[in-house]
Design an enzyme around this catalytic site. Structure first.
Site, mmCIF file in Angstrom:
data_model
loop_
_atom_site.group_PDB
_atom_site.id
_atom_site.type_symbol
_atom_site.label_atom_id
_atom_site.label_comp_id
_atom_site.label_asym_id
_atom_site.label_seq_id
_atom_site.Cartn_x
_atom_site.Cartn_y
_atom_site.Cartn_z
ATOM 1 N N HIS A 1 0.851 -1.199 0.000
ATOM 2 C CA HIS A 1 0.000 0.000 0.000
ATOM 3 C C HIS A 1 0.884 1.246 0.000
ATOM 4 O O HIS A 1 1.546 1.536 0.983
ATOM 5 C CB HIS A 1 -0.935 -0.016 1.206
ATOM 6 C CG HIS A 1 -1.828 1.173 1.228
ATOM 7 N ND1 HIS A 1 -2.772 1.394 0.247
ATOM 8 C CD2 HIS A 1 -1.903 2.237 2.065
ATOM 9 C CE1 HIS A 1 -3.389 2.534 0.497
ATOM 10 N NE2 HIS A 1 -2.874 3.070 1.587
ATOM 11 N N ASP B 1 -7.658 1.042 1.826
ATOM 12 C CA ASP B 1 -7.418 2.032 2.881
ATOM 13 C C ASP B 1 -8.386 3.211 2.991
ATOM 14 O O ASP B 1 -8.394 3.872 4.020
ATOM 15 C CB ASP B 1 -5.977 2.563 2.759
ATOM 16 C CG ASP B 1 -5.468 3.147 4.063
ATOM 17 O OD1 ASP B 1 -5.958 2.731 5.129
ATOM 18 O OD2 ASP B 1 -4.596 4.029 4.029
ATOM 19 N N ASP C 1 1.674 -1.433 4.398
ATOM 20 C CA ASP C 1 2.145 -0.151 3.857
ATOM 21 C C ASP C 1 3.607 -0.252 3.402
ATOM 22 O O ASP C 1 4.467 -0.673 4.173
ATOM 23 C CB ASP C 1 2.055 0.936 4.938
ATOM 24 C CG ASP C 1 0.615 1.303 5.265
ATOM 25 O OD1 ASP C 1 -0.301 0.787 4.592
ATOM 26 O OD2 ASP C 1 0.412 2.098 6.208
ATOM 27 N N HIS D 1 -6.537 9.359 -0.425
ATOM 28 C CA HIS D 1 -7.234 9.279 0.868
ATOM 29 C C HIS D 1 -6.432 9.832 2.053
ATOM 30 O O HIS D 1 -6.884 9.709 3.188
ATOM 31 C CB HIS D 1 -7.689 7.831 1.126
ATOM 32 C CG HIS D 1 -6.575 6.833 1.105
ATOM 33 N ND1 HIS D 1 -6.256 6.103 -0.009
ATOM 34 C CD2 HIS D 1 -5.688 6.461 2.057
ATOM 35 C CE1 HIS D 1 -5.233 5.312 0.257
ATOM 36 N NE2 HIS D 1 -4.865 5.510 1.506
#
Ligand SMILES: [Zn+2]
Length: 1152
Positions: free
Chosen positions: A187, A301, A438, A581
């Protein structure tokens, strides 16, 4: 018949013209100083008549055409003729117009004036059944789920928020295999605790380099990736060989690019237009360099999920999608009923054409401890990146072990127990296991550990079929395909037994009462900046397309198409990046917010340059007169990314200065325009050379101090659909059509003397402002709105504005950028004797109140246009000297909204019904409001339209509360690592609209629709007319006085979402291709709210594309495409009507 038509048409035209001039005569002889409002009314009506005449001229032209073709023997034209005549609304009947205006001229008592609006656009057919028909069928309805759930939070054991999951021994065996798809992912936030470029160079580039190497080395390996903003940078860095390898890995399905947006966009605050823009930018780039079209959606996410995103993906050709951040109580509820996979259906879609297969992840996070099964302590042992030595470890204190021959049996048994438990939450024999976190896979050593150890487990399972599990690396699309294969359904269709779900996934909570409703409002300065730039980007896109196509069609040169295209692409990408985001959500570190801000400022400046140049080119009567950056300024100036907009001051002289107004909407505009000028005494001349009414207001440098060199000029402008108009401003000592406004200070404030304006001081219990449609009454003590009278009914509506504050609850985890955890109900902001400044004039009147933390302005426009039907509200919020403090604006109405129902929008695309639940804390009842909210009872609808995304709630009956800003001293423990203390003086704009229902709303509807008027008013609020004043002392070549690029305006309910230039290629420098992308959106509206005086037509969605654009552009071919233009659906006939369904967005590729 032939003769009758010709005679009728010609007579009508002549009567209209003669009457108009007779009326103008009447007006000028009756006009006196005390009749400002009447004069304005008449002038306004004349403007409407002019517009009606041009409408009628259009009709007459059409009649002539029909008559001509009749003479060639076409019998069908008789029917057409009848329909043209039928389409003439009562509003264009001359007698009515004259009667209205005669009355007005006689009536000199403003307060007695009751305005009787003309009949509006009549709505019928498919659009009405949206609000009046049944809800779509569904098995899971999210509002009903909310009503029924208790929202309890018992300890579930290893799966804290769930239960102790078990499965029947032997359920999966050699004859009934569980098919497991393990999917490595990373991510990569394009900005969060590091800046975009730092993430790229330090982590994302190494990740993508590793993926390329590791996937190329073994065809069994897979990876999923989503963010094109990073991917494009990486692609540009690759050698030709590596590009070929990447292309091969993507097209053979090893490397899945999912969604293919520029970013993984936020779904709460982002407007659907910006979501579409960034999706097109990413999809076009991806397809341009690799030829690949995304098949699945990936959103691990974003902090809550909107059905708008599901719709956009579906219409882009994506057939399955994944989500993760769903309220923990909902996850458990869905899992209990094996409903974590469902067909997500739109709330208006009774046919099911919008259904998309959706996979919701069951556990707390998308990291490896929470993806293999319910027990994080065990799953963590299968995150081989956490083996020692290394940067990561397991907080459950049991480290992973490398897989060896001696431990493979035991390790595999442990892992597949988790797999089987997870699989028992779903309904099929396919199981999806994400494997990442992540910024993972940035070290080769990590890749090796994950790929090798898992392969050993997969190989062991292959050799031991009695274990009942077949596992491999597999993409999300491979997993979805397996679901279809196992259920005997086709990709894109509904697998049998899968439930249909309607509704959305806001407001998200990840644990306890930790609701993520803070980010609906965090960093509101950047949220308004985003929307402001987005509308300028749309304007720039359209202006560039028009200028470029015009230049090409007419074989001209001089307009710098490719230079403008490069600025445009940069603007698209910078704004696209901010839809991330952690961008528009306001959840990045301060220096990252600055980095986004600087990119947004670049985008804004690029858009302004493009608009100024394209509009200057379009405006030239002789196009060869155009010289780059020679003639016009853009009216708005922003010095830095965190400063407020300043307005250009037009230096007026006794020689006329030209101002070009550009309207990028597909409907004509009739609205109040505001310019800043250097002299209060001016005369405004319209495109036909007629002097029109204008009003000059003081410009205030302080609440009670006027500027001596800057004034605000107002006039009512007429701008054609998708076109330009020229106005001229001249300094005139005694401009007979220019009025200086009158200033009154209530309560306090020292009037300054010796100005051109009349200033008085009064004290009063209350005072009012009014226009044609409304009379608004304010408190004389605090200056805030109390009631609004709608003149069409004579009803007075309570509309009490106040400001409220929240503190932050004490404890370990407190309100921060994501979370809203208030210390109790809101407390009223104390307002004592503020300066109340009222400025009244014939065109605009406004109240400004200066209270602690807010400069609050309510403005009434006195026109028959849309801006006359509502109150404009402007706040300049400044809470910089507060700590752990949130400010909101509350409006208390007398609307009897039953069951505390409130409607809020999702991405400005649709409206959803919410209920305020007492069983939930305050923060759970706060929802995103990117565009609007309303409450209603059987008779009245009260709407707030907003020009920026903010949080909204209706905590008590009859009330709407809009969050304005928040300053928080601490981190809320979700990884950002800081509070929110970088507040700025923040402007925000709203419209308040009070409408009468002609019929009560249908009970139990799950969705709402704006009225046609509310929809058009929203477009007007957000998409401001671009103002281009001429540069001072420039010698101006002849200009067009008016021009439209549409031969007929779009129907009322069809919005020109974009006219976007496509890139010629993705090899080498950016240049503009020959084709354009045309995006049309037909909105859904509530027919139970009548409209009045609208300047547009209603065609039940019929549009004839060849006739849409004027001959100056000349459309040659139009092809229907998927939303992001990757899938061609074939040519569309230019000569027959195309019918657009309400609520749908259509993409076309246009050849000119
Ligand atoms: Zn993220």
């Amino acid at each position: 018949m032939k003769k009758y038509v010709v005679v009728w048409g010609a007579t009508f035209f002549v009567v209209v013209c003669v009457s108009l001039y007779l009326m103008m005569e009447t007006v000028s002889t009756n006009m006196g100083k005390s009749q400002d409002l009447d004069a304005r009314l008449v002038e306004d009506k004349i403007a409407r008549i002019r517009s009606d005449i041009s409408k009628n001229q259009q009709t007459i032209r059409e009649i002539k055409d029909y008559v001509r073709s009749m003479s060639q023997g076409d019998k069908s034209v008789l029917n057409k003729l009848q329909s043209v005549l039928d389409q003439q609304e009562p509003e264009v009947k001359l007698d009515d117009l004259l009667n209205v205006n005669k009355d007005k001229v006689k009536d000199t008592d403003n307060t007695a004036l009751v305005f009787h609006p003309k009949g509006g656009v009549k709505l019928s057919g498919d659009t009405c059944s949206l609000a009046e028909g049944p809800n779509p069928k569904s098995d899971i309805q999210m509002l009903r789920v909310y009503e029924n759930l208790k929202f309890e939070n018992p300890d579930g054991g290893a799966w804290k928020q769930g239960w102790r999951v078990t499965y029947p021994e032997g359920k999966w065996n050699a004859d009934n295999m569980l098919h497991v798809f393990v999917l490595p992912h990373s991510h990569t936030d394009p900005g969060w605790v590091k800046k975009f470029m730092d993430y790229y160079t330090q982590q994302t580039k190494p990740i993508l380099d590793n993926v390329l190497n590791f996937l190329a080395a073994d065809s069994r390996r897979r990876f999923i990736y989503a963010e094109l903003s990073f991917f494009s940078l990486w692609w540009e860095s690759l050698s030709a060989d590596k590009r070929d390898t990447t292309k091969r890995l993507i097209n053979n399905g090893q490397l899945e690019i999912a969604t293919g947006g520029w970013v993984m966009n936020d779904e709460a605050n982002a407007h659907f237009a910006a979501m579409v823009d960034q999706l097109i930018e990413g999809n076009q780039y991806l397809h341009g360099v690799t030829g690949f079209s995304p098949k699945s959606g990936w959103a691990v996410d974003p902090f809550g999920y909107s059905p708008t995103m599901a719709y956009l993906l579906k219409r882009s050709g994506v057939s399955g999608m994944l989500m993760q951040r769903v309220h923990y109580v909902l996850k458990k509820h869905l899992a209990k009923n094996k409903n974590l996979e469902f067909m997500w259906r739109q709330l208006w879609d009774t046919e099911g054409s919008s259904d998309i297969l959706c996979h919701a992840m069951p556990f707390y996070s998308y990291d490896i401890p929470h993806t293999c099964g319910p027990d994080p302590k065990i799953c963590c042992q299968f995150d081989f990146a956490r083996m020692s030595p290394g940067p990561y470890s397991c907080p459950w204190r049991v480290p992973p072990q490398a897989i060896t021959e001696s431990n493979v049996a035991e390790r595999t048994a442990l892992l597949i127990d988790q797999y089987k438990k997870k699989a028992s939450l779903y309904g099929s024999n396919a199981l999806f296991i994400p494997l990442g976190d992540d910024f993972r896979y940035d070290k080769a050593n990590e890749c090796e550990r994950q790929f090798d150890n898992y392969q050993k487990i997969f190989d062991y399972l292959d050799k031991n079929p009695q274990l009942g599990v077949r596992a491999k690396f597999g993409t999300l699309t491979e997993y979805f395909n397996k679901i279809h294969e196992l259920s005997g359904s086709q990709p894109g269709s509904k697998p049998p037994d899968y439930p249909v779900l309607t509704g959305d996934f806001f407001t998200y909570a990840d644990k306890d009462d930790h609701y993520w409703s803070g980010y609906f409002t965090s960093r509101p300065f950047q949220k308004q900046l985003d929307r402001h730039i987005e509308t300028n980007l749309r304007s720039a896109e359209i202006a560039l397309s028009l200028a470029s196509v015009y230049q090409e069609k007419h074989r001209l040169t001089g307009f710098p198409v490719d230079q403008m295209m490069q600025l445009l692409v940069e603007a698209r990408r910078n704004l696209g990046l901010f839809q991330h985001h952690d961008g528009i959500t306001g959840t990045a570190k301060d220096f990252v917010v600055v980095d986004y801000g600087e990119r947004l400022l670049t985008a804004e400046n690029n858009c302004k340059t493009i608009i100024a140049e394209a509009v200057a080119f379009i405006s030239m009567a002789t196009k060869s007169d155009y010289k780059q950056s020679r003639f016009f300024d853009f009216d708005e100036i922003r010095k830095s990314h965190d400063s407020l907009i300043k307005r250009n001051v037009l230096q007026v002289t006794t020689r006329p200065s030209s101002v070009i107004l550009y309207n990028s909407l597909g409907h004509p505009r009739h609205e109040v325009i505001n310019l800043h000028v250097s002299d209060p005494n001016v005369e405004v001349t319209d495109s036909q050379g007629r002097v029109i009414s204008s009003q000059t207001d003081p410009y205030w440098t302080e609440p009670t101090t006027m500027s001596e060199g800057r004034f605000k000029l107002f006039f009512v402008a007429e701008v054609p659909a998708l076109g330009i108009t020229r106005y001229q401003i001249t300094q005139k000592e005694r401009g007979s059509h220019n009025s200086l406004s009158k200033v009154t200070f209530y309560n306090s404030g020292e009037p300054s003397s010796d100005s051109a304006f009349s200033v008085e001081r009064k004290s009063s219990v209350e005072f009012s402002l009014e226009n044609l449609y409304l009379k608004a009454t304010f408190s004389g003590t605090n200056g805030l709105l109390k009631t609004v009278m709608t003149k069409s009914t004579g009803d007075t509506h309570r509309s009490e504005v106040s400001f409220q504050t929240y503190g932050a609850r004490s404890g370990k985890e407190r309100s921060g950028a994501y979370l809203f955890i208030p210390d109790g109900p809101a407390k009223p902001l104390r307002v004592s004797h503020p300066v109340i400044r009222v400025v009244r004039g014939p065109i605009v009147s406004e109240v400004s109140v200066f209270i602690n933390h807010v400069q609050h302005v309510v403005r009434l426009h006195n026109t028959t246009g849309l801006d006359g039907r509502s109150l404009d509200v402007f706040n300049l919020v400044d809470i910089r000297n507060e700590v752990n403090y949130e400010l909101s604006m509350k409006i208390i109405t007398d609307v009897q909204n039953s069951k505390q129902e409130v409607y809020t929008d999702l991405n400005g695309f649709q409206m959803i019904k919410r209920k305020t639940f007492d069983k939930l804390p305050i923060q759970a009842n706060v929802y995103p409001m990117p565009a609007s909210a309303f409450i209603e009872d059987d008779k009245t609808r009260f709407s707030v339209l907003t020009a920026q995304s903010l949080g909204v709630a209706s905590l008590h009956k009859g009330e709407i509360q809009v969050m304005l800003d928040r300053t928080l001293n601490q981190d809320d423990m979700r990884g950002m690592g800081q509070g929110v203390r970088d507040n700025k003086p923040t402007p925000n704009r709203f419209r308040i609209l009070i409408e009468q229902r002609s019929s009560p709303p249908v009970k139990d509807k799950l969705t709402g629709f704006p009225s046609l008027e509310a929809h058009l008013s929203y477009l007007q609020l957000v998409h401001k007319i671009n103002i281009l004043p001429q540069k001072s002392s420039v010698s101006m070549p002849p200009l067009l006085s008016q021009h439209s690029f549409l031969s007929v305006p779009l129907p009322c309910d069809v919005h020109l979402l974009n006219l976007r230039s496509l890139q010629k290629s993705y090899d080498g420098p950016i240049t503009r291709g020959d084709d354009s992308a045309l995006l049309l959106h037909r909105v859904g509206v509530d027919c139970g709210i009548p409209n009045t005086d609208l300047q547009c037509t209603y065609t039940q969605g019929r549009v004839r594309l060849r006739e849409l654009f004027s001959d100056a552009l000349g459309v040659r071919e139009i092809r229907r495409m998927s939303l992001t233009l990757l899938h061609d659906k074939g040519p569309t006939s230019l000569d027959s009507d195309l019918t657009l369904d309400p609520m749908e967005i259509y993409s076309f590729k246009v050849k000119w």
